[in-house]
Design a protein around this motif. Structure first.
Motif, mmCIF file in Angstrom:
data_model
loop_
_atom_site.group_PDB
_atom_site.id
_atom_site.type_symbol
_atom_site.label_atom_id
_atom_site.label_comp_id
_atom_site.label_asym_id
_atom_site.label_seq_id
_atom_site.Cartn_x
_atom_site.Cartn_y
_atom_site.Cartn_z
ATOM 1 N N SER A 28 -5.275 115.503 -3.352
ATOM 2 C CA SER A 28 -5.934 115.755 -4.633
ATOM 3 C C SER A 28 -5.923 114.499 -5.503
ATOM 4 C CB SER A 28 -5.193 116.895 -5.347
ATOM 5 O OG SER A 28 -5.344 116.812 -6.747
ATOM 6 N N ILE A 29 -7.072 114.137 -6.017
ATOM 7 C CA ILE A 29 -7.184 112.972 -6.905
ATOM 8 C C ILE A 29 -6.418 113.254 -8.200
ATOM 9 C CG2 ILE A 29 -8.814 111.536 -8.205
ATOM 10 C CD1 ILE A 29 -10.868 112.317 -5.865
ATOM 11 N N ALA A 32 -6.063 123.771 -4.984
ATOM 12 C CA ALA A 32 -5.329 122.919 -5.925
ATOM 13 C C ALA A 32 -3.991 122.553 -5.294
ATOM 14 C CB ALA A 32 -5.094 123.659 -7.247
ATOM 15 N N ASN A 33 -3.461 121.403 -5.641
ATOM 16 C CA ASN A 33 -2.162 120.965 -5.115
ATOM 17 C C ASN A 33 -1.036 121.520 -5.979
ATOM 18 O OD1 ASN A 33 -2.704 117.580 -3.697
ATOM 19 N ND2 ASN A 33 -3.448 119.586 -3.077
ATOM 20 N N GLY A 56 -15.884 117.672 -5.551
ATOM 21 C CA GLY A 56 -15.931 118.328 -6.857
ATOM 22 C C GLY A 56 -15.410 117.344 -7.882
ATOM 23 N N ARG A 76 -13.300 109.797 -0.580
ATOM 24 C CA ARG A 76 -12.803 110.982 0.116
ATOM 25 C C ARG A 76 -13.930 111.683 0.868
ATOM 26 N NH1 ARG A 76 -9.599 115.149 -3.466
ATOM 27 N NH2 ARG A 76 -11.697 115.678 -4.158
ATOM 28 N N TYR A 112 -11.945 126.576 3.556
ATOM 29 C CA TYR A 112 -12.163 127.599 2.532
ATOM 30 C C TYR A 112 -12.526 128.940 3.163
ATOM 31 C CZ TYR A 112 -11.422 124.455 -1.319
ATOM 32 O OH TYR A 112 -10.826 123.598 -2.221
ATOM 33 N N ARG A 120 -4.095 127.948 6.145
ATOM 34 C CA ARG A 120 -5.467 127.539 5.862
ATOM 35 C C ARG A 120 -5.920 126.409 6.778
ATOM 36 N NH1 ARG A 120 -5.211 122.771 3.172
ATOM 37 N NH2 ARG A 120 -7.371 122.709 2.540
HETATM 38 C C1 LIG Z 1 -10.534 119.726 -3.915
HETATM 39 C C2 LIG Z 1 -9.233 120.282 -3.524
HETATM 40 C C3 LIG Z 1 -8.071 120.069 -4.276
HETATM 41 C C4 LIG Z 1 -8.062 119.317 -5.570
HETATM 42 O O1 LIG Z 1 -8.416 117.972 -5.419
HETATM 43 P P1 LIG Z 1 -8.903 117.121 -6.686
HETATM 44 O O2 LIG Z 1 -9.315 115.814 -6.109
HETATM 45 O O3 LIG Z 1 -7.756 116.994 -7.591
HETATM 46 O O4 LIG Z 1 -10.031 117.868 -7.293
HETATM 47 C C5 LIG Z 1 -6.876 120.585 -3.784
HETATM 48 N N1 LIG Z 1 -6.835 121.292 -2.640
HETATM 49 C C6 LIG Z 1 -7.930 121.519 -1.896
HETATM 50 C C7 LIG Z 1 -7.805 122.294 -0.643
HETATM 51 C C8 LIG Z 1 -9.171 121.028 -2.311
HETATM 52 O O5 LIG Z 1 -10.250 121.281 -1.565
#
Ligand SMILES: *Cc1c(COP(=O)(O)O)cnc(C)c1O
Length: 337
Positions: free
Chosen positions: A243-244, A221-222, A57, A79, A186, A171
């Motif tokens: 998370s990037i 999200a982290n 994403g 990634r 998910y 999860r």
């Molecule tokens: C994609 C995702 C994130 C956020 O990652 P970004 O690289 O910052 O978009 C955080 N947690 C999970 C489980 C994800 O799948």
């Protein structure tokens, strides 16, 4: 086309073009744009039965001069290939990944929201195992597709804090697939997420699967917290998705805001050391956390109604870079006309 850019949520909207490419007999085909938003795949596809799929994403940002920014796209490519290797899938070469995303953004340019609306074009690269099969093994073919749609806030509220609830579900397992971006994580989060929303929380917060005493992440999200002595702290664990956005904030907090940054265990019983907290990710951007319902208390951080000043500064720095208003660290931005 009539899109209310200011009131977009995070929902599917059909845009005219998507990219599609198939890997077969050891190589990728050239790939092409198509207007067809359906996939016709074998009923025995490993993606459907055994979850052999991963995704990414990222977003395209409209700048003030009308050009379009992509943020750290090379990290998304790396990634996705890490996810692919873990699931025995064909990797997508970085040049192909970037070319596919750029083609899709350019082809759907009129759907990149205007500068200043706060909305962005969300881009979804997807890699799935397809082709004939039913035994548990890697698919004979792979399909890589990239599609996009304009989006607004992921958690309704945007920069208004929302509340989260600690989940007693996991999860992902410590040596499982938590650190790769796969649909299976998910699927495991749908029921806990639903239960959290029934109780009027934005989402749940997952704890470390081994001891259930430490915060891991929000599931999409982290997590980060700002301590009372202005340190930026974010959990360290093998079952968190790297998370990037989180790694970008770690850099910006240190190099632009002069904060001390730490990746370490974040114990549930130590929440009182934080004056602010938030969830971060491409979709979530920075979503301030008002409070967290733990097993025995409702802990409020800065405020349930107002974003804290450090979170606000981090938000301004990050989104300023993404929209081209603030100088970016080397290599973070790819500007396309
Ligand atoms: C994609 C995702 C994130 C956020 O990652 P970004 O690289 O910052 O978009 C955080 N947690 C999970 C489980 C994800 O799948």
């Amino acid at each position: 086309m009539s899109i209310d850019w200011d009131n977009l949520g995070f929902d599917y909207i059909k845009t005219p073009y998507r990219y599609i490419s198939v890997w077969k007999d050891g190589q990728w085909d050239e790939g092409k744009l198509t207007e067809d938003n359906t996939l016709n795949i074998h009923e025995g596809s490993a993606a459907l039965h055994y979850g052999q799929q991963c995704f990414e994403g990222l977003k395209a940002y409209r700048c003030e001069d009308g050009s379009i920014n992509l943020f750290r796209i090379d990290e998304n490519s790396k990634r996705m290939n890490r996810s692919a290797r873990h699931l025995l899938m064909a990797e997508v070469p970085e040049e192909k990944f970037i070319q596919a995303v750029e083609e899709v953004v350019k082809a759907n340019e009129e759907f990149v929201p205007p500068y200043g609306s706060g909305a962005t074009l969300y881009i979804r690269p997807l890699l799935i195992g397809i082709g004939e099969g039913i035994g548990v093994h890697s698919a004979p073919e792979f399909l890589f597709t990239v599609f996009c749609m304009p989006v607004g806030a992921y958690f309704k509220g945007g920069l208004t804090p929302t509340n989260f609830v600690v989940s007693d579900y996991d999860r992902a397992a410590p040596h499982g697939t938590g650190s790769i971006k796969v649909g299976g994580n998910y699927a495991a989060s749908l029921l806990p997420g639903e239960k959290a929303k029934e109780k009027h929380f934005s989402d749940c917060i997952y704890l470390d699967p081994t001891t259930h005493t430490k915060i891991e992440e929000v599931g999409s999200a982290n997590f980060f917290g700002i301590t009372k002595d202005d340190r930026f702290i974010t959990p360290l664990s093998p079952s968190i998705l790297p998370s990037i956005t989180k790694y970008s904030l770690l850099y910006l907090a240190e190099h632009r805001l002069g904060m001390e940054v730490v990746e370490e265990d974040v114990y549930l019983d130590s929440l009182s050391k934080f004056k602010e907290a938030g969830a971060c990710g491409t979709a979530a951007v920075i979503s301030p956390i008002g409070g967290i319902q733990t097993f025995d208390e409702f802990h409020v951080f800065y405020s349930e109604t107002e974003v804290g000043p450090v979170t606000q500064k981090l938000y301004n720095e990050l989104t300023g870079i993404q929209f081209g208003d603030v100088p970016a660290p080397d290599g973070w931005i790819r500007n396309i006309k």
